[in-house]
Design an enzyme around this catalytic site. Sequence first.
Site, PDB file in Angstrom:
ATOM      1  N   ARG A  69       0.946  -1.194   0.149  1.00  0.00           N
ATOM      2  CA  ARG A  69       0.072   0.006   0.033  1.00  0.00           C
ATOM      3  C   ARG A  69       0.817   1.234  -0.094  1.00  0.00           C
ATOM      4  O   ARG A  69       0.449   2.226  -0.546  1.00  0.00           O
ATOM      5  CB  ARG A  69      -0.888  -0.040   1.289  1.00  0.00           C
ATOM      6  CG  ARG A  69      -1.891   1.433   1.266  1.00  0.00           C
ATOM      7  CD  ARG A  69      -2.917   1.456   2.253  1.00  0.00           C
ATOM      8  NE  ARG A  69      -2.930   0.368   3.269  1.00  0.00           N
ATOM      9  CZ  ARG A  69      -2.113   0.529   4.459  1.00  0.00           C
ATOM     10  NH1 ARG A  69      -1.540   1.470   4.575  1.00  0.00           N
ATOM     11  NH2 ARG A  69      -2.408  -0.434   5.338  1.00  0.00           N
ATOM     12  N   TYR A 121     -15.381  18.034 -15.511  1.00  0.00           N
ATOM     13  CA  TYR A 121     -15.613  16.996 -15.897  1.00  0.00           C
ATOM     14  C   TYR A 121     -16.630  16.231 -14.806  1.00  0.00           C
ATOM     15  O   TYR A 121     -16.569  16.699 -13.462  1.00  0.00           O
ATOM     16  CB  TYR A 121     -14.233  15.989 -15.557  1.00  0.00           C
ATOM     17  CG  TYR A 121     -14.731  14.326 -15.872  1.00  0.00           C
ATOM     18  CD1 TYR A 121     -14.809  13.792 -16.684  1.00  0.00           C
ATOM     19  CD2 TYR A 121     -14.667  13.711 -14.417  1.00  0.00           C
ATOM     20  CE1 TYR A 121     -15.101  12.697 -16.943  1.00  0.00           C
ATOM     21  CE2 TYR A 121     -14.741  12.391 -14.485  1.00  0.00           C
ATOM     22  CZ  TYR A 121     -15.120  11.768 -15.847  1.00  0.00           C
ATOM     23  OH  TYR A 121     -15.204  10.560 -15.873  1.00  0.00           O
ATOM     24  N   ASP A 193      -5.957  19.568 -14.039  1.00  0.00           N
ATOM     25  CA  ASP A 193      -6.288  18.265 -14.662  1.00  0.00           C
ATOM     26  C   ASP A 193      -5.834  18.329 -16.132  1.00  0.00           C
ATOM     27  O   ASP A 193      -6.275  18.939 -16.836  1.00  0.00           O
ATOM     28  CB  ASP A 193      -7.890  18.128 -14.522  1.00  0.00           C
ATOM     29  CG  ASP A 193      -8.355  16.671 -15.043  1.00  0.00           C
ATOM     30  OD1 ASP A 193      -7.754  16.105 -15.911  1.00  0.00           O
ATOM     31  OD2 ASP A 193      -9.566  16.471 -14.773  1.00  0.00           O
ATOM     32  N   LYS A 218      -6.936   7.575 -19.867  1.00  0.00           N
ATOM     33  CA  LYS A 218      -7.058   8.111 -21.091  1.00  0.00           C
ATOM     34  C   LYS A 218      -6.046   7.925 -21.852  1.00  0.00           C
ATOM     35  O   LYS A 218      -5.407   6.738 -22.055  1.00  0.00           O
ATOM     36  CB  LYS A 218      -7.576   9.495 -20.824  1.00  0.00           C
ATOM     37  CG  LYS A 218      -8.788   9.613 -19.713  1.00  0.00           C
ATOM     38  CD  LYS A 218     -10.028   8.796 -20.001  1.00  0.00           C
ATOM     39  CE  LYS A 218     -11.094   8.871 -19.007  1.00  0.00           C
ATOM     40  NZ  LYS A 218     -11.605  10.140 -18.450  1.00  0.00           N
TER      41      LYS A 218
HETATM   42  C1  LIG Z   1     -11.874  10.386 -17.146  1.00  0.00           C
HETATM   43  C2  LIG Z   1     -11.592  11.619 -16.490  1.00  0.00           C
HETATM   44  C3  LIG Z   1     -11.560  11.994 -15.043  1.00  0.00           C
HETATM   45  C4  LIG Z   1     -11.732  10.858 -14.100  1.00  0.00           C
HETATM   46  O1  LIG Z   1     -10.721   9.773 -14.323  1.00  0.00           O
HETATM   47  P1  LIG Z   1     -10.976   8.074 -13.898  1.00  0.00           P
HETATM   48  O2  LIG Z   1      -9.854   7.639 -14.299  1.00  0.00           O
HETATM   49  O3  LIG Z   1     -12.293   7.774 -14.920  1.00  0.00           O
HETATM   50  O4  LIG Z   1     -11.470   8.144 -12.519  1.00  0.00           O
HETATM   51  C5  LIG Z   1     -11.261  13.195 -14.564  1.00  0.00           C
HETATM   52  N1  LIG Z   1     -10.904  14.256 -15.485  1.00  0.00           N
HETATM   53  C6  LIG Z   1     -11.029  14.159 -16.691  1.00  0.00           C
HETATM   54  C7  LIG Z   1     -10.930  15.277 -17.784  1.00  0.00           C
HETATM   55  C8  LIG Z   1     -11.366  12.971 -17.461  1.00  0.00           C
HETATM   56  O5  LIG Z   1     -11.641  12.884 -18.611  1.00  0.00           O
END
Ligand SMILES: *Cc1c(COP(=O)(O)O)cnc(C)c1O
Length: 402
Positions: A69, A121, A193, A218
């Site tokens: 962890r 998001y 982000d 992504k």
């Molecule tokens: C998909 C996404 C998230 C969340 O990520 P997860 O891996 O699905 O938890 C946050 N911000 C953006 C811009 C995203 O496209």
Amino acid sequence: MLYNTKLVLVRNLAKFVQMKEDKIKFATKAIHAGVHPDPTTGAIMTPIYQTSTYVLDAIGVDKGYKYSRTQNPTRHALEKNLAALENGKFGACFGSGLAAIDCVIKMLNPGDEVISTNDLYGGSYRLFTTIYAKYGIKFHFVGMDNVSAVEKLVNTNTKLIWVETPTNPTLNIIDIFAMSKLAQSAGAMLCVDNTFATPYLQNPLDLGADIVMHSATKYLGGHSDVVMGALITSNEKIAEEIFRIQNSSGAITAPMDCFLVLRGIKTLHLRVQRHCENGEKIAHVLAAHPKVDKVYWPGFTSHPNHDIAKQQMRGFGGMISFTLKGNQMEEAHKIVSKVEIFALAESLGGVESLIGHPASMTHGAIPKGEREKTGVVDSLIRLSVGVEDIDDLIRDLKQALN
Ligand SMILES: *Cc1c(COP(=O)(O)O)cnc(C)c1O
């Protein structure tokens, strides 16, 4: 010179860190940073250390790992790689993008205020408003491409400015440097982000951000086979907090998933280059199509934030949204059902092209009046342009539109 550099890179991580400053270019970092041949076998790929615990040499004497962890060698390699890609010092990986965001919000206290964008998001919005609002943290949402509107919300309780750029699905661009000045003046942290842009196109830490966040699900993973999140910072105090929360809350990611993302990142630069090339061509095809009304793509000089996009990004990415003349939901539904190569699905950033209808998918729960304020109208269609052959992608979109 490059050959020597590489030898040093793969042999000695410590030297790599010293050499990193300004010298090592992105593609080389993507492939080599954080990884080195396995000392016991020479395996060039980082092993999947599928272990929960580590045998001590004696009480108080370990090899740097005690319990998975807290830290795991496969995860550690990925965390160092991600830190290098974002020009940061520290990286931390989580079980999802949202788990990474959750860690940042856990640094705050009741009474603290957060300013974020009104086209955030959806998952981040849900985390803020349905989980953390009840713990006494106050969230403000505002169109962040309007800097003075953000400035008006800053007060002594402001502890975090949360930026997402480009935004989803209408690809607004927020000025990271301007937001960092506001955060600095308020004594608040700026977290960006960077999921849509990837570190190949944009490095928020270089523009004054304190933390970069990624949904590695992504583009970083890039093959639609893993869910993961990450935080990167150069600030030692913030890093300590992140590691404390990561270890205390336990929202870590698994060694196998770290291996997959490490492997994905080795081609990040190649993939994003092609995402950008394909995206540009499709944006122009759509803009010239008689059935298409608006095309949202930050590469157009007519895009309201094009100048900032050009300043802070090295390319415009593979995300594109567009609306239809007449703005009929039915028409949009027809198109997303007629495409053959584009797959109808949520998510983005994989090698395969995806198509989505935000008003009935990701934004379906938001009342029509509310979603339309941020441009999510009935006919809006979002594309995550993949890296297939561009001729096939264009043919597919044209047959669906016609
Ligand atoms: C998909 C996404 C998230 C969340 O990520 P997860 O891996 O699905 O938890 C946050 N911000 C953006 C811009 C995203 O496209």
